[in-house]
Design a protein around this motif. Structure first.
Motif: not given
Length: 71
Positions: A47-71
């Motif tokens: 269960s913890l591994l699934v949660g960590v994998i879900n978190l890691l899979c969402g990190l690229p989306g956060v990076w793109f979202w932050l890039r859009l906020e700056r421009s």
């Protein structure tokens, strides 16, 4: 039977029953996966591994979202 554990854990993770699924996923995984014969420590680890994998899979989306906020 152990091959069904990740599938069942993913199905549990998709249930909208808590904030970010932490804690509730582990409790529900214990209830659902314990009858399969897996040790409780393995159920919590899955269960913890699934949660960590879900978190890691969402990190690229956060990076793109932050890039859009700056421009």
């Amino acid at each position: 039977m152990i091959l069904l554990a990740p599938l069942l854990s993913l199905l549990i993770a998709m249930l909208p029953i808590s904030f970010a699924d932490w804690g509730t996923r582990e409790a529900v995984a214990l209830l659902v996966l314990a009858p399969t014969g897996l040790p409780l420590s393995d159920v919590v680890a899955i269960s913890l591994l699934v949660g960590v994998i879900n978190l890691l899979c969402g990190l690229p989306g956060v990076w793109f979202w932050l890039r859009l906020e700056r421009s």
